[in-house]
Design a protein around this motif. Structure first.
Motif, PDB file in Angstrom:
ATOM      1  N   VAL A 114       0.835  -1.204   0.000  1.00 27.59           N
ATOM      2  CA  VAL A 114       0.000   0.000   0.000  1.00 27.59           C
ATOM      3  C   VAL A 114       0.869   1.252   0.000  1.00 27.59           C
ATOM      4  O   VAL A 114       0.632   2.213  -0.754  1.00 27.59           O
ATOM      5  CB  VAL A 114      -0.952  -0.010   1.211  1.00 27.59           C
ATOM      6  CG1 VAL A 114      -1.537   1.381   1.464  1.00 27.59           C
ATOM      7  CG2 VAL A 114      -2.080  -1.006   0.994  1.00 27.59           C
ATOM      8  N   ASN A 115       1.895   1.276   0.821  1.00 29.24           N
ATOM      9  CA  ASN A 115       2.756   2.461   0.906  1.00 29.24           C
ATOM     10  C   ASN A 115       3.559   2.673  -0.373  1.00 29.24           C
ATOM     11  O   ASN A 115       3.830   3.811  -0.763  1.00 29.24           O
ATOM     12  CB  ASN A 115       3.684   2.336   2.113  1.00 29.24           C
ATOM     13  CG  ASN A 115       2.929   2.417   3.428  1.00 29.24           C
ATOM     14  OD1 ASN A 115       1.785   2.877   3.472  1.00 29.24           O
ATOM     15  ND2 ASN A 115       3.542   1.971   4.506  1.00 29.24           N
ATOM     16  N   PHE A 116       3.929   1.585  -1.040  1.00 30.93           N
ATOM     17  CA  PHE A 116       4.605   1.705  -2.340  1.00 30.93           C
ATOM     18  C   PHE A 116       3.690   2.380  -3.356  1.00 30.93           C
ATOM     19  O   PHE A 116       4.131   3.262  -4.113  1.00 30.93           O
ATOM     20  CB  PHE A 116       5.021   0.318  -2.831  1.00 30.93           C
ATOM     21  CG  PHE A 116       5.492   0.282  -4.257  1.00 30.93           C
ATOM     22  CD1 PHE A 116       6.777   0.679  -4.590  1.00 30.93           C
ATOM     23  CD2 PHE A 116       4.635  -0.140  -5.280  1.00 30.93           C
ATOM     24  CE1 PHE A 116       7.213   0.655  -5.916  1.00 30.93           C
ATOM     25  CE2 PHE A 116       5.063  -0.166  -6.599  1.00 30.93           C
ATOM     26  CZ  PHE A 116       6.352   0.234  -6.923  1.00 30.93           C
ATOM     27  N   LEU A 117       2.430   1.984  -3.390  1.00 31.48           N
ATOM     28  CA  LEU A 117       1.490   2.597  -4.325  1.00 31.48           C
ATOM     29  C   LEU A 117       1.253   4.069  -3.994  1.00 31.48           C
ATOM     30  O   LEU A 117       1.100   4.900  -4.895  1.00 31.48           O
ATOM     31  CB  LEU A 117       0.166   1.828  -4.311  1.00 31.48           C
ATOM     32  CG  LEU A 117       0.197   0.459  -4.993  1.00 31.48           C
ATOM     33  CD1 LEU A 117      -1.099  -0.295  -4.746  1.00 31.48           C
ATOM     34  CD2 LEU A 117       0.438   0.616  -6.491  1.00 31.48           C
ATOM     35  N   ILE A 118       1.230   4.400  -2.718  1.00 32.36           N
ATOM     36  CA  ILE A 118       1.061   5.811  -2.337  1.00 32.36           C
ATOM     37  C   ILE A 118       2.274   6.621  -2.762  1.00 32.36           C
ATOM     38  O   ILE A 118       2.138   7.718  -3.333  1.00 32.36           O
ATOM     39  CB  ILE A 118       0.819   5.923  -0.820  1.00 32.36           C
ATOM     40  CG1 ILE A 118      -0.548   5.336  -0.459  1.00 32.36           C
ATOM     41  CG2 ILE A 118       0.914   7.389  -0.366  1.00 32.36           C
ATOM     42  CD1 ILE A 118      -0.827   5.267   1.023  1.00 32.36           C
ATOM     43  N   ASP A 119       3.466   6.114  -2.506  1.00 32.89           N
ATOM     44  CA  ASP A 119       4.694   6.832  -2.883  1.00 32.89           C
ATOM     45  C   ASP A 119       4.746   7.116  -4.379  1.00 32.89           C
ATOM     46  O   ASP A 119       5.290   8.137  -4.799  1.00 32.89           O
ATOM     47  CB  ASP A 119       5.927   6.014  -2.489  1.00 32.89           C
ATOM     48  CG  ASP A 119       6.233   6.094  -1.009  1.00 32.89           C
ATOM     49  OD1 ASP A 119       5.690   6.994  -0.333  1.00 32.89           O
ATOM     50  OD2 ASP A 119       6.996   5.246  -0.524  1.00 32.89           O
ATOM     51  N   ASN A 120       4.200   6.213  -5.176  1.00 42.33           N
ATOM     52  CA  ASN A 120       4.308   6.334  -6.628  1.00 42.33           C
ATOM     53  C   ASN A 120       2.972   6.622  -7.302  1.00 42.33           C
ATOM     54  O   ASN A 120       2.851   6.511  -8.521  1.00 42.33           O
ATOM     55  CB  ASN A 120       4.890   5.028  -7.192  1.00 42.33           C
ATOM     56  CG  ASN A 120       6.290   4.757  -6.689  1.00 42.33           C
ATOM     57  OD1 ASN A 120       7.248   5.389  -7.110  1.00 42.33           O
ATOM     58  ND2 ASN A 120       6.397   3.829  -5.753  1.00 42.33           N
TER      59      ASN A 120
END
Length: 298
Positions: A114-120
């Protein structure tokens, strides 16, 4: 004492090859080696061979009774703390350390993705997941419910951000991907060999746990939790848009959230959800390694 990897392939016999060794050693689908060792070890457990079928029968009968009664009641009730504390006790008392390791690790994997998708994604200021349990005891703090809430709130926030920033993919391609959120996961699960009770395999444990889940959540909350298992396809599509790579999506088998599966299949769907999450997380780890190597060459 921290749980240690304990899978060791048997000596090779070409006239009697070991199926589990073949699964463990094959690298066609990359998986974290420690997690894979526990997966294959769990699949060979005697509880899965002899207890899974009767446990599934009892669990489904119990689930049918609970859902029928709760639908007939003129009110709904929930008990989040009781559910999670019971789950933590159940895991620490009856479930094998290997299965506990995989359960605790899964929640951290979900947060990383989830945090990877938010970062990108279209808005890197969206609220990130902070759910990183390290021990089974940490699960008592409403961890499973928070896991579902994080996922659904992320999807709603992400959709709104996409609408507000229609050109976000072009901007992402210009600045490049960030892999900062794909971090190592620290899981500490004590291996208690002195307890003869900690024998249940992962799937048997989940079959029983779905009964607790249906009992202590409202019907709508339980339905939401079951539906979340088919959002693997949704998350995979979002990752493919971010990375520009759709070649690995054939691995996703939990599909079609607009055609929800029966709650009686929830345990099997959850097993697949855990495996697919491991696949996706390892895929992102490999991409991160390649990214760092490419950067070092510049």
């Amino acid at each position: 004492m921290t749980l240690l990897a304990s899978y060791f392939p048997a000596p090779r016999d070409r006239r009697d090859p070991n199926a589990w060794d073949a699964l463990y050693l094959d690298q066609a689908i990359p998986v974290d080696p420690v997690a894979k060792a526990y997966m294959v070890q769990d699949l060979q457990s005697w509880s899965r061979r002899y207890l899974l079928v009767p446990i599934r029968l009892v669990a489904n009968l119990s689930l049918a009774m609970i859902l029928t009664l709760k639908r007939l009641l003129p009110f709904q009730f929930h008990a989040y703390q009781l559910m999670h504390r019971t789950a933590a006790w159940f895991l620490q008392t009856w479930v094998s350390p290997a299965a506990c390791y995989l359960i605790v690790r899964h929640l951290g994997i979900g947060s990383n993705i989830v945090n990877f998708l938010i970062d990108n994604g279209p808005d890197s200021t969206l609220e990130k997941s902070q759910l990183y349990p390290r021990t089974v005891a940490d699960l008592a703090e409403n961890a499973f419910l928070e896991h579902d809430l994080i996922l659904y709130n992320f999807l709603l926030d992400y959709q709104a951000a996409q609408q507000a920033n229609p050109d976000w993919v072009g901007k992402l391609q210009h600045r490049g991907l960030s892999y900062d959120s794909i971090q190592p996961l620290e899981v500490q699960v004590a291996e208690n060999h002195t307890s003869p009770l900690r024998v249940l395999d992962l799937e048997s444990a989940i079959e029983l746990f779905k009964v607790f889940y249906s009992l202590w959540l409202t019907c709508d909350e339980f339905e939401r939790a079951v539906l979340s298992l088919q959002l693997d396809e949704t998350i995979a599509c979002h990752v493919s848009v971010v990375t520009g790579d759709h070649h690995w999506n054939h691995l996703v088998t939990n599909r079609h959230p607009l055609a929800p599966n029966s709650p009686f299949h929830a345990a099997r769907d959850l097993i697949l959800h855990g495996i697919l999450s491991e696949y996706l997380h390892r895929y992102l780890e490999i991409r991160k390694q390649q990214h760092l190597q490419d950067r070092d060459l510049l």
